[in-house]
Design a protein around this motif. Structure first.
Motif, PDB file in Angstrom:
ATOM      1  N   LEU A 291      -4.193   0.400  14.962  1.00  0.00           N
ATOM      2  CA  LEU A 291      -4.591  -0.457  13.843  1.00  0.00           C
ATOM      3  C   LEU A 291      -3.356  -1.066  13.174  1.00  0.00           C
ATOM      4  CD1 LEU A 291      -7.406   1.662  12.134  1.00  0.00           C
ATOM      5  CD2 LEU A 291      -7.663  -0.246  13.721  1.00  0.00           C
ATOM      6  N   ASN A 292      -3.344  -2.378  13.055  1.00  0.00           N
ATOM      7  CA  ASN A 292      -2.321  -3.105  12.310  1.00  0.00           C
ATOM      8  C   ASN A 292      -3.025  -3.756  11.131  1.00  0.00           C
ATOM      9  OD1 ASN A 292       0.232  -3.350  14.369  1.00  0.00           O
ATOM     10  ND2 ASN A 292      -1.711  -3.332  15.471  1.00  0.00           N
ATOM     11  N   ILE A 293      -2.815  -3.207   9.937  1.00  0.00           N
ATOM     12  CA  ILE A 293      -3.613  -3.610   8.775  1.00  0.00           C
ATOM     13  C   ILE A 293      -2.838  -4.603   7.917  1.00  0.00           C
ATOM     14  CG2 ILE A 293      -4.784  -2.781   6.691  1.00  0.00           C
ATOM     15  CD1 ILE A 293      -5.223  -0.126   8.183  1.00  0.00           C
ATOM     16  N   PHE A 294      -3.476  -5.740   7.630  1.00  0.00           N
ATOM     17  CA  PHE A 294      -2.918  -6.787   6.783  1.00  0.00           C
ATOM     18  C   PHE A 294      -3.805  -6.913   5.546  1.00  0.00           C
ATOM     19  CE2 PHE A 294      -1.663  -7.506  11.087  1.00  0.00           C
ATOM     20  CZ  PHE A 294      -0.412  -8.100  11.047  1.00  0.00           C
ATOM     21  N   ARG A 295      -3.226  -6.625   4.374  1.00  0.00           N
ATOM     22  CA  ARG A 295      -4.011  -6.600   3.133  1.00  0.00           C
ATOM     23  C   ARG A 295      -3.604  -7.773   2.234  1.00  0.00           C
ATOM     24  NH1 ARG A 295      -2.234  -2.224   0.095  1.00  0.00           N
ATOM     25  NH2 ARG A 295      -0.239  -2.405   1.165  1.00  0.00           N
ATOM     26  N   TYR A 296      -4.606  -8.385   1.614  1.00  0.00           N
ATOM     27  CA  TYR A 296      -4.343  -9.501   0.706  1.00  0.00           C
ATOM     28  C   TYR A 296      -5.174  -9.344  -0.568  1.00  0.00           C
ATOM     29  CZ  TYR A 296      -2.563 -11.711   4.964  1.00  0.00           C
ATOM     30  OH  TYR A 296      -1.876 -11.990   6.114  1.00  0.00           O
ATOM     31  N   ALA A 297      -4.570  -9.717  -1.695  1.00  0.00           N
ATOM     32  CA  ALA A 297      -5.276  -9.752  -2.972  1.00  0.00           C
ATOM     33  C   ALA A 297      -4.992 -11.103  -3.622  1.00  0.00           C
ATOM     34  CB  ALA A 297      -4.825  -8.607  -3.879  1.00  0.00           C
ATOM     35  N   ASN A 298      -6.051 -11.861  -3.860  1.00  0.00           N
ATOM     36  CA  ASN A 298      -5.899 -13.230  -4.390  1.00  0.00           C
ATOM     37  C   ASN A 298      -4.908 -14.041  -3.562  1.00  0.00           C
ATOM     38  OD1 ASN A 298      -7.847 -12.960  -6.316  1.00  0.00           O
ATOM     39  ND2 ASN A 298      -6.448 -12.719  -8.042  1.00  0.00           N
TER      40      ASN A 298
ATOM     41  N   VAL B 135      -6.304  -5.893  11.696  1.00  0.00           N
ATOM     42  CA  VAL B 135      -7.347  -5.825  10.663  1.00  0.00           C
ATOM     43  C   VAL B 135      -6.852  -6.617   9.451  1.00  0.00           C
ATOM     44  CG1 VAL B 135      -8.691  -4.320   9.152  1.00  0.00           C
ATOM     45  CG2 VAL B 135      -8.114  -3.569  11.460  1.00  0.00           C
ATOM     46  N   PHE B 136      -7.568  -7.678   9.100  1.00  0.00           N
ATOM     47  CA  PHE B 136      -7.174  -8.561   8.003  1.00  0.00           C
ATOM     48  C   PHE B 136      -8.288  -8.553   6.955  1.00  0.00           C
ATOM     49  CE2 PHE B 136      -5.470  -9.947  11.986  1.00  0.00           C
ATOM     50  CZ  PHE B 136      -4.178 -10.345  11.726  1.00  0.00           C
ATOM     51  N   VAL B 137      -7.946  -8.197   5.733  1.00  0.00           N
ATOM     52  CA  VAL B 137      -8.931  -8.221   4.649  1.00  0.00           C
ATOM     53  C   VAL B 137      -8.296  -8.887   3.432  1.00  0.00           C
ATOM     54  CG1 VAL B 137     -10.404  -6.892   3.093  1.00  0.00           C
ATOM     55  CG2 VAL B 137     -10.100  -6.131   5.459  1.00  0.00           C
ATOM     56  N   SER B 138      -8.997  -9.896   2.915  1.00  0.00           N
ATOM     57  CA  SER B 138      -8.543 -10.619   1.731  1.00  0.00           C
ATOM     58  C   SER B 138      -9.607 -10.494   0.644  1.00  0.00           C
ATOM     59  CB  SER B 138      -8.308 -12.095   2.074  1.00  0.00           C
ATOM     60  OG  SER B 138      -8.061 -12.849   0.907  1.00  0.00           O
TER      61      SER B 138
END
Length: 576
Positions: free
Chosen positions: A402-409, A446-449
């Motif tokens: 898993l390569n996790i990319f996290r975004y907030a606003n 895994v990309f979640v914004s």
């Protein structure tokens, strides 16, 4: 650097201009830095006084150890064994400080000439009092970089700025008086704008460590390029050592930009007592009825009248709002928390968009498969939020697992990943194997914004979103599952296609043997005198005659069988 980059993005997007941002990190040697501040270098007199002092005996011991290590490695290389890297030198010294000139140039709105000193030289001078989705976390922006520059080098920052249709460039060199919280202006002047440029260029000189943070900076730029594929980033690292120089361009892939986030009013269930007091101080409405109706979302006139009736006999619709006592304000706050209100709309939010998220993933990772999903607006504690998710399989420069990319606003979150709701959901709440995805062996992105008028950050660094808000946790899990379902369908089709290819390959492999066996059997039958079978029909006799005359050969059967396999495979493929 990230404060400057995110400010630059906001500036360009605020005037609906596609961002074009250039970031330069220039390494400054100690000698050059000393020259800049007018300090003359001195040779060391007492070596033992310094933290990085190494005695002659210790140096000889270290050199002998390094020689033995090199000898061992040479023997291992000759024997074909694995060669290890040389161990890092272990010294108790901190090493010499490194200084860097950080420059960020954009094509955004720019800043009014007279406002520049206060905009960058005074802390907490912002005007962001409305409720709006914003990139910033602390509300300090470039001032954080200015304060760090002041603390680490004492040097001022330099600003160039020009607004659209402005025939001059504002130049300002300033620092901040931290105790008085006022700008200290060294130079503030207007210069000619020959190229009709608009935007801002901010330059700070800071102390830092490129070796330690290089990977984080490049990872940040890559993540930013994923979530903003409509922006172009040019990153440069400059050094006197030519081999350290670096230039990376993150190219623009689309001209489609998300809409500008709209300012909205506060939802009654999301306000606290201090915010109610501030709204009363700033409101232009005279009475309580107008205040409730116009300063909050989802309170109509009839709803406001019902709320006032519920507050008690001390309240009336026409009472002056600025005459409310502290006890009355507490009563209003309590009622806001207990009463029922319609959920706020998500129209004020500006997510990246599935289209942009997919383009960004494809542009930066080049995956084999990708799926995206955007949730409908949902609500937590009176604040609307939207979750966008993407999952990729395979790709360039992607590790297994898993390569996790996290975004907030729409900004990357780089640190404190373990406690984040996105990380925990991906690791613990998704059964990857049920979607034909191997969590250990596949390269999974895994990309979640998450966008919202309020991001519920945890910790002083505001680098992760807590896992304790059920609405957000459920929305993240649902969005990731939707992506997994899309991928499962694609993976199953891919597996089926591979199975068909394998079946076709196996059939074609046996065609020569089958053709030879048929030909041998027919040859034996044709040579029988008299034939064992009492009679043959007309077609059989014609076939045997053709075999005898060699009109039908082994190659004839090979061609027929090959055509038949091709036809069957084509028909099966069309049906599936």
């Amino acid at each position: 650097m990230r404060e400057l980059v995110e400010n630059a993005l906001d500036s360009a997007e605020s005037i609906s201009v596609i961002p074009d941002i250039e970031i330069t990190l220039e390494e400054i040697t100690k000698n050059k830095f000393n020259t800049m501040i007018g300090l003359v270098d001195r040779d060391r007199i007492d070596e033992e006084l310094y933290d990085d002092f190494e005695s002659i005996k210790a140096r000889e011991k270290r050199l002998a150890k390094e020689a033995r290590f090199q000898e061992t490695q040479a023997k291992n290389a000759a024997l074909g064994k694995k060669v290890k890297e040389a161990p890092a030198a272990r010294g108790k010294g901190r090493g010499e400080a490194a200084f860097f000139r950080v420059t960020c140039k954009d094509n955004g709105r720019g800043m009014p000439h007279d406002d520049i000193p206060n905009m960058l030289g005074r802390v907490l001078s912002g005007t962001k009092y409305g409720l709006r989705q914003t990139r910033g976390k602390f509300g300090l922006g470039a001032k954080m970089a200015l304060i760090w520059s002041k603390m680490s080098t004492g040097l001022p920052i330099e600003i160039k700025s020009s607004m659209k249709e402005q025939n001059f460039i504002s130049f300002c060199r300033l620092d901040i008086d931290i105790h008085k919280n006022v700008p200290h202006i060294h130079l503030h002047e207007k210069r000619e704008n020959k190229d009709h440029w608009h935007g801002a260029e901010i330059q700070v000189i800071i102390e830092g460590n490129w070796t330690t943070h290089r990977s984080k900076i490049l990872h940040y730029m890559r993540q930013m390029a994923v979530i903003t594929p409509y922006a172009q980033f040019l990153f440069k690292f400059l050094s006197d050592s030519v081999d350290k120089n670096l230039t990376i361009q993150f190219a623009r892939r689309t001209d489609v930009m998300p809409p500008i986030p709209l300012q909205t009013k506060h939802h009654p269930s999301a306000v606290d007592l201090l915010l109610i007091k501030r709204l009363i101080t700033e409101t232009t409405k005279q009475n309580l009825l107008q205040f409730l109706q116009h300063e909050f979302v989802n309170i109509s006139k009839s709803h406001a009248e019902r709320l006032i009736g519920e507050m008690g006999p001390d309240f009336s619709a026409k009472m002056t709002v600025k005459s409310l006592t502290s006890q009355q304000l507490v009563r209003i706050h309590q009622l806001f928390r207990q009463a029922k209100f319609d959920d706020p709309s998500g129209n004020c939010l500006s997510p990246a968009g599935e289209y942009n998220l997919r383009l960004g993933i494809i542009k930066e990772l080049h995956p084999d498969l990708v799926a995206t999903h955007a949730s409908s607006p949902q609500v937590f504690e009176g604040h609307p939020f939207i979750v966008e998710a993407g999952i990729s399989i395979g790709g360039k420069d992607v590790k297994h697992g898993l390569n996790i990319f996290r975004y907030a606003n729409r900004i990357p979150l780089l640190f404190e990943q373990g406690a984040d709701v996105i990380t925990r959901t991906a690791l613990k709440r998704i059964n990857w194997s049920s979607y034909k995805i191997n969590q250990q062996q596949d390269k999974i992105g895994v990309f979640v914004s998450i966008v919202s008028t309020k991001i519920p950050f945890k910790g002083t660094g505001k680098e992760y979103i807590g896992d304790d808000i059920t609405e957000i946790s459920s929305a993240v899990q649902s969005a990731l599952k939707q992506c997994c379902l899309q991928l499962k369908s694609k993976i199953v089709k891919k597996l089926q296609a591979r199975e068909r290819q394998d079946r076709k390959r196996n059939l074609n492999r046996y065609i020569p043997d089958v053709a030879r066996a048929i030909m041998d059997t027919l040859g034996e039958i044709a040579d029988e005198t008299p034939p064992k079978r009492p009679r043959y029909d007309k077609e059989d006799e014609e076939l045997l005659e053709k075999v005898n005359s060699q009109e039908v050969t082994e190659m004839t059967f090979r061609d027929c069988l090959t055509q038949h396999v091709e036809q069957v495979w084509k028909t099966f493929s069309e049906k599936s």
